[in-house]
Design a protein around this motif. Structure first.
Motif, PDB file in Angstrom:
ATOM      1  N   SER A  37       0.834  -1.188   0.000  1.00  0.00           N
ATOM      2  CA  SER A  37       0.000   0.000   0.000  1.00  0.00           C
ATOM      3  C   SER A  37       0.879   1.253   0.000  1.00  0.00           C
ATOM      4  O   SER A  37       1.888   1.309   0.705  1.00  0.00           O
ATOM      5  CB  SER A  37      -0.886  -0.047   1.250  1.00  0.00           C
ATOM      6  OG  SER A  37      -1.545   1.162   1.404  1.00  0.00           O
ATOM      7  N   GLY A  38       0.543   2.212  -0.845  1.00  0.00           N
ATOM      8  CA  GLY A  38       1.311   3.448  -0.907  1.00  0.00           C
ATOM      9  C   GLY A  38       2.446   3.425  -1.926  1.00  0.00           C
ATOM     10  O   GLY A  38       3.165   4.408  -2.087  1.00  0.00           O
ATOM     11  N   ALA A  39       2.591   2.304  -2.650  1.00  0.00           N
ATOM     12  CA  ALA A  39       3.705   2.169  -3.600  1.00  0.00           C
ATOM     13  C   ALA A  39       3.533   3.043  -4.843  1.00  0.00           C
ATOM     14  O   ALA A  39       4.497   3.317  -5.547  1.00  0.00           O
ATOM     15  CB  ALA A  39       3.864   0.703  -4.019  1.00  0.00           C
ATOM     16  N   GLY A  40       2.284   3.433  -5.123  1.00  0.00           N
ATOM     17  CA  GLY A  40       2.035   4.259  -6.310  1.00  0.00           C
ATOM     18  C   GLY A  40       1.277   3.528  -7.405  1.00  0.00           C
ATOM     19  O   GLY A  40       1.110   4.051  -8.508  1.00  0.00           O
ATOM     20  N   LYS A  41       0.785   2.329  -7.083  1.00  0.00           N
ATOM     21  CA  LYS A  41       0.094   1.517  -8.096  1.00  0.00           C
ATOM     22  C   LYS A  41      -1.170   2.209  -8.603  1.00  0.00           C
ATOM     23  O   LYS A  41      -1.390   2.307  -9.803  1.00  0.00           O
ATOM     24  CB  LYS A  41      -0.250   0.134  -7.519  1.00  0.00           C
ATOM     25  CG  LYS A  41       0.940  -0.602  -6.914  1.00  0.00           C
ATOM     26  CD  LYS A  41       0.556  -1.967  -6.375  1.00  0.00           C
ATOM     27  CE  LYS A  41      -0.462  -1.964  -5.245  1.00  0.00           C
ATOM     28  NZ  LYS A  41       0.007  -1.340  -3.977  1.00  0.00           N
ATOM     29  N   SER A  42      -2.000   2.683  -7.678  1.00  0.00           N
ATOM     30  CA  SER A  42      -3.248   3.347  -8.087  1.00  0.00           C
ATOM     31  C   SER A  42      -2.961   4.591  -8.891  1.00  0.00           C
ATOM     32  O   SER A  42      -3.649   4.883  -9.875  1.00  0.00           O
ATOM     33  CB  SER A  42      -4.073   3.792  -6.879  1.00  0.00           C
ATOM     34  OG  SER A  42      -4.451   2.706  -6.139  1.00  0.00           O
ATOM     35  N   THR A  43      -1.958   5.326  -8.471  1.00  0.00           N
ATOM     36  CA  THR A  43      -1.617   6.565  -9.178  1.00  0.00           C
ATOM     37  C   THR A  43      -1.252   6.252 -10.624  1.00  0.00           C
ATOM     38  O   THR A  43      -1.692   6.937 -11.552  1.00  0.00           O
ATOM     39  CB  THR A  43      -0.462   7.287  -8.457  1.00  0.00           C
ATOM     40  OG1 THR A  43      -0.850   7.517  -7.095  1.00  0.00           O
ATOM     41  CG2 THR A  43      -0.138   8.614  -9.117  1.00  0.00           C
ATOM     42  N   LEU A  44      -0.490   5.187 -10.807  1.00  0.00           N
ATOM     43  CA  LEU A  44      -0.114   4.788 -12.160  1.00  0.00           C
ATOM     44  C   LEU A  44      -1.353   4.400 -12.981  1.00  0.00           C
ATOM     45  O   LEU A  44      -1.535   4.845 -14.112  1.00  0.00           O
ATOM     46  CB  LEU A  44       0.884   3.623 -12.091  1.00  0.00           C
ATOM     47  CG  LEU A  44       1.490   3.190 -13.422  1.00  0.00           C
ATOM     48  CD1 LEU A  44       2.309   4.319 -14.033  1.00  0.00           C
ATOM     49  CD2 LEU A  44       2.381   1.966 -13.233  1.00  0.00           C
TER      50      LEU A  44
END
Ligand code: ADP
Ligand code: ADP
Length: 236
Positions: A37-44
């Motif tokens: 969680s927080g790795a940036g997956k959703s943002t990508l």
């Protein structure tokens, strides 16, 4: 199909959610974004449907650099999304929820009146069956379904518009392990049958290994591994 060139996103509060992401995703690939969680997956993922505007770098989608409003519309029309919490309209039927996947193309009036052409209803019913639901589910309200069944509807809704790319943001995070595998298998089969490209974020390494053609592991906005599941070591 999709190229990310030095894609970076810094939110207004200073958070660097993506840092210099360079990836090329070929058509038809089932690519898993793996990371905590927080790795940036959703943002990508969200940068591909226009919900996140990159701070710098660019996306090239189907050969077209996405730089302005028209490009964004071009991309959005070819991309569908599967959500972690399903995002169905609870009071609407399974059929109507699936048809909602067409709203970009169908007129707003049609959808408000609930009158969809018979052919579209036929397509939706076939799709509902193909995701493992039966005829008796078609006119049930979405709110009466189990989580696994709701995600089946979510997948049917994503595919009804014949998208070239499907973004799945932690599609099984709220499901138990056995149902998670069924849903991943379904997503994989549905995309393979249509040669659709999938970008699917997950935090479960075992599911990534089992279903991905390719794993892109992320940590604090950076890519820390990019390769085939068999090359994924335990450190990442
Ligand atoms: P993941 O999907 O891997 O859990 P996210 O892409 O949601 O990661 O988040 C990446 C980082 O960006 C996190 O630190 C998160 O808190 C932050 N973030 C996400 N959305 C916003 C936002 N709208 N404003 C500020 N920070 C955000
Ligand atoms: P045009 O002049 O071709 O219509 P603009 O340069 O005015 O395009 O941009 C249209 C809007 O799209 C702007 O608000 C811009 O911030 C936004 N935008 C451009 N690229 C992206 C992207 N990749 N993701 C999200 N929003 C974007």
């Amino acid at each position: 199909m999709i190229q990310f060139e030095a894609l970076t996103k810094q939110f207004a509060d200073g958070t660097l959610a993506m840092h210099n992401i360079n990836l090329e995703i070929p058509k038809g690939q089932f690519c898993v974004l793996l990371g905590p969680s927080g790795a940036g997956k959703s943002t990508l993922l969200r940068s591909l449907n226009g919900l996140v505007e990159p701070t710098s770098g660019r996306i090239i989608f189907a050969g077209r650099p996405i730089t302005g409003r028209q490009d964004l519309l071009f991309m959005r029309r070819r991309v569908a999304m599967v959500h972690q919490s399903f995002n169905l309209v609870p009071r609407l039927t399974v059929l109507t929820n699936v048809l909602c996947g067409l709203l970009g193309r169908a007129s707003l009036i049609k959808s408000l009146l609930g009158v969809f052409p018979r052919e579209q209803k036929h397509n939706a019913c076939r799709l509902i069956e193909s995701v493992g639901l039966s005829e008796e589910h078609v006119y049930r309200k979405a709110s009466g379904l189990s989580g696994g069944q709701q995600q089946r509807v979510g997948i049917a809704r994503a595919f009804i518009g014949d998208p070239e790319v499907v973004l799945a943001d932690e599609p099984v995070a709220s499901l138990d392990p056995r149902i998670s595998r069924d849903i991943m298998q379904l997503l994989r089969n549905a995309s393979q049958a249509r040669n659709a490209t999938v970008l699917c974020s997950l935090h479960q390494v075992d599911l990534a290994r089992e279903f991905a053609d390719r794993i892109v592991a992320m940590k604090t906005g950076r890519v820390v591994f990019d390769g085939s599941p068999s090359d994924l070591t335990d450190e990442v």
